[in-house]
Write an enzyme that holds these catalytic residues in place. Structure first.
Site, PDB file in Angstrom:
ATOM      1  N   SER A 115       0.822  -1.218   0.000  1.00 44.65           N
ATOM      2  CA  SER A 115       0.000   0.000   0.000  1.00 44.65           C
ATOM      3  C   SER A 115       0.851   1.261   0.000  1.00 44.65           C
ATOM      4  CB  SER A 115      -0.919   0.010   1.225  1.00 44.65           C
ATOM      5  OG  SER A 115      -0.160  -0.014   2.418  1.00 44.65           O
ATOM      6  N   ASN A 173      -2.364  -2.097  13.248  1.00 40.18           N
ATOM      7  CA  ASN A 173      -3.822  -1.930  13.201  1.00 40.18           C
ATOM      8  C   ASN A 173      -4.275  -0.648  13.873  1.00 40.18           C
ATOM      9  OD1 ASN A 173      -3.614  -4.425  12.055  1.00 40.18           O
ATOM     10  ND2 ASN A 173      -4.806  -5.515  13.600  1.00 40.18           N
ATOM     11  N   HIS A 221     -39.657  22.387 -12.262  1.00 37.93           N
ATOM     12  CA  HIS A 221     -39.699  21.502 -13.430  1.00 37.93           C
ATOM     13  C   HIS A 221     -38.962  22.112 -14.621  1.00 37.93           C
ATOM     14  CE1 HIS A 221     -42.843  19.244 -11.284  1.00 37.93           C
ATOM     15  NE2 HIS A 221     -43.393  20.414 -11.023  1.00 37.93           N
ATOM     16  N   SER A 251     -12.853  25.847 -27.940  1.00 40.20           N
ATOM     17  CA  SER A 251     -12.946  24.654 -28.772  1.00 40.20           C
ATOM     18  C   SER A 251     -11.759  24.612 -29.727  1.00 40.20           C
ATOM     19  CB  SER A 251     -14.253  24.673 -29.577  1.00 40.20           C
ATOM     20  OG  SER A 251     -14.221  23.729 -30.626  1.00 40.20           O
ATOM     21  N   LYS A 273     -16.568  29.382 -29.641  1.00 43.49           N
ATOM     22  CA  LYS A 273     -17.051  28.739 -28.419  1.00 43.49           C
ATOM     23  C   LYS A 273     -16.369  29.267 -27.160  1.00 43.49           C
ATOM     24  CE  LYS A 273     -19.411  25.633 -28.023  1.00 43.49           C
ATOM     25  NZ  LYS A 273     -19.029  24.220 -28.171  1.00 43.49           N
ATOM     26  N   ASN A 310     -16.657  27.642 -23.433  1.00 44.68           N
ATOM     27  CA  ASN A 310     -17.286  26.517 -22.733  1.00 44.68           C
ATOM     28  C   ASN A 310     -17.103  26.602 -21.226  1.00 44.68           C
ATOM     29  OD1 ASN A 310     -17.921  25.398 -25.257  1.00 44.68           O
ATOM     30  ND2 ASN A 310     -15.946  24.356 -25.382  1.00 44.68           N
ATOM     31  N   GLU A 334     -18.670  22.105 -15.631  1.00 50.44           N
ATOM     32  CA  GLU A 334     -19.047  20.783 -16.114  1.00 50.44           C
ATOM     33  C   GLU A 334     -18.218  19.689 -15.448  1.00 50.44           C
ATOM     34  OE1 GLU A 334     -20.478  22.089 -20.630  1.00 50.44           O
ATOM     35  OE2 GLU A 334     -18.495  21.207 -20.311  1.00 50.44           O
ATOM     36  N   TYR A 370      -9.531  -6.498  12.512  1.00 49.19           N
ATOM     37  CA  TYR A 370      -8.921  -6.031  11.275  1.00 49.19           C
ATOM     38  C   TYR A 370      -8.901  -7.138  10.231  1.00 49.19           C
ATOM     39  CZ  TYR A 370      -5.804  -3.787   7.961  1.00 49.19           C
ATOM     40  OH  TYR A 370      -5.278  -3.232   6.814  1.00 49.19           O
TER      41      TYR A 370
END
Length: 479
Positions: free
Chosen positions: A22, A109, A155, A276, A282, A284, A289, A316
């Site tokens: 790990s 642990n 809505h 773009s 464009k 954006n 997003e 554990y």
């Protein structure tokens, strides 16, 4: 030979080393592992489990190891599996066999549970601070737009006009609840598991309270099995993070809509937009997003942790190694999103005229016409029907309510008088919602005062916690 390899006759397979290691991700815990070790060795010396000289040597060695890891001089190896074994191996290389006494009275642990709590505790403070900055950015825009009116939607259909400041403050309150959840979780994160050992405690006369105090914990985990085997504090954080991400995503969705040519309610600053490669016109809203898109990533980490832990017996199990990457990634994801969000909100341009024109070109004042008729003594159900018929007539005639003549209004109800035009103006419609929590200007001013008080309380909480945490490093490094 592994540090735990005494009962084994041959080394583990290299494939096993690679699969079970790990260190690739838990190296993020290096500073916390050493901080916890400094507190632990201070306790071992205090309780005379090791000599004062041994404790001092080990502490000095740990500080050297910390410097070497930070500078990149120290090599962390998968051969030693995780950050705990790597630190201990580096310590022994630095100070000799006495370094092996550091692990007296503890297990990996309880050690890893400690490191994760230390890490998450700092992450909570950082994320709460970033959320406060988002609140402040929303507050600034709200104050600058106390006279800006836009259509409110249900809505995704125009419903009733609202102040833009009112709309923004809705998110400020959502983020306040997010902060409340994080600050409440603090007391569950801020408990020390060290001293629980592998699962049943230790035979050495340790002082768990001393270690907890050194590390600025508010208490200790009362049950040794619980201390090492549960990660509900991580799952709670991932749940809280999912709600933060959801709130960010909803606001991002509106920013994306509002910045479109169809709405044109706002324009995001060039610093928070992209272009773009093919279409030169464009602009954006990619930041908004992407914040919206990364919400699914955070949700996934929550579902992954819940699934991993649902069938684990005490105490554990190696499955629990899966507890870190999702937590690390969630912290990084939120850190990135929140760091961008405050300046993106603060610098966005609000097209007030476009918003105002929108509320004059719809039927979002229809409810107010119904309310007007109620004020003239007509039952609401009847006034609702009259208003519906009037709107239908407007649609057929390609008109809006305020464009009807008084005669046209009176053809639907003789109760209508000349004051109807003022009553249906966007300003009057907004100001009519003069109830607690409503969009009337004085009510929004009250909200501004309330959210300002909440932000100030958030700042005070951060100040107290930062002061408390700032002291713990000095205490833990007292040797």
């Amino acid at each position: 030979m592994k540090l735990w390899g005494g009962r084994f006759t041959k080394p583990t397979s290299q494939l096993v080393d690679e699969y079970t290691a790990s260190i690739y991700f838990d190296k993020k815990l290096a500073a916390y592992d050493i901080e916890g070790s400094l507190a632990h060795v201070a306790m071992l010396g205090k309780c005379k489990i090791i000599t004062t000289e041994e404790a001092k040597t080990i502490a000095e060695g740990l500080n050297i190891v910390a410097s070497k890891i930070e500078s990149g001089e120290a090599r962390l190896s998968e051969e030693h599996e995780d950050i705990h074994m790597n630190v201990e191996k580096l310590l022994i290389e630095e100070v000799g066999p006495v370094g092996g006494k550091l692990h007296t009275g503890r297990s990996r642990n309880d050690q890893v549970a400690l490191d994760m709590r230390l890490y998450l505790r700092d992450a909570l403070v950082e994320l709460i601070d970033l959320l406060v900055h988002v609140q402040i950015a929303l507050l600034k825009q709200a104050k600058a737009n106390m006279d800006t009116i836009l259509p409110g939607y249900t809505h995704l259909q125009r419903a009733q006009p609202v102040l833009f400041s009112h709309h923004l403050l809705a998110y400020a309150w959502m983020f306040q609840r997010d902060i409340d959840r994080l600050t409440d979780s603090w007391k569950r994160v801020n408990q020390s598991p060290l001293g629980a050992g592998a699962l049943a405690g230790t035979t050495f006369p340790i002082d768990r309270g001393f270690v907890a105090e050194q590390l600025a914990f508010e208490g200790v985990c009362e049950n040794s099995l619980d201390a090492v085997s549960d990660r509900d504090f991580v799952i709670e954080f991932l749940s809280d993070a999912s709600m933060i991400s959801m709130h960010l995503s909803r606001l991002c969705e509106e920013l994306v809509q509002w910045s479109s040519q169809e709405f044109h309610f706002i324009e995001l600053d060039d610093e928070f937009s992209t272009g773009s490669s093919m279409m030169p016109q464009k602009k954006n809203p990619d930041v908004a997003e992407l914040v919206r898109g990364k919400t699914g990533r955070v949700y996934g980490h929550l579902m992954g942790m819940l699934t991993t832990f649902k069938g684990l017996p005490l105490a554990y199990n190696k499955d629990m190694q899966e507890d870190k990457e999702g937590m690390f990634d969630t912290v990084a994801t939120l850190r990135g999103a929140l760091s961008l969000f405050a300046p993106m909100i603060e610098t966005m341009k609000v097209n007030k005229d476009v918003m105002y024109n929108a509320v004059q070109r719809d039927y979002s004042n229809a409810t107010d016409f119904a309310d007007y008729l109620v004020g003239k003594g007509i039952p609401f159900r009847e006034s609702h029907a009259i208003t519906g018929e009037t709107v239908l007539y407007c649609i057929k005639e390609n008109k809006y309510l305020t464009e009807l003549t008084l005669d046209e209004f009176q053809s639907f109800s003789k109760k209508v008088e000349a004051d109807i035009y003022h009553f249906l103006s966007p300003e009057a419609v907004v100001q009519a919602r003069n109830v607690l929590g409503g969009t009337a200007k004085n009510q929004v001013n009250n909200q501004l005062e309330s959210i300002t008080q909440a932000i100030n309380m958030n700042k005070q909480w951060l100040e107290v916690k930062n002061e408390r945490l700032a002291n713990r490093t000095h205490q833990a490094s007292s040797y």
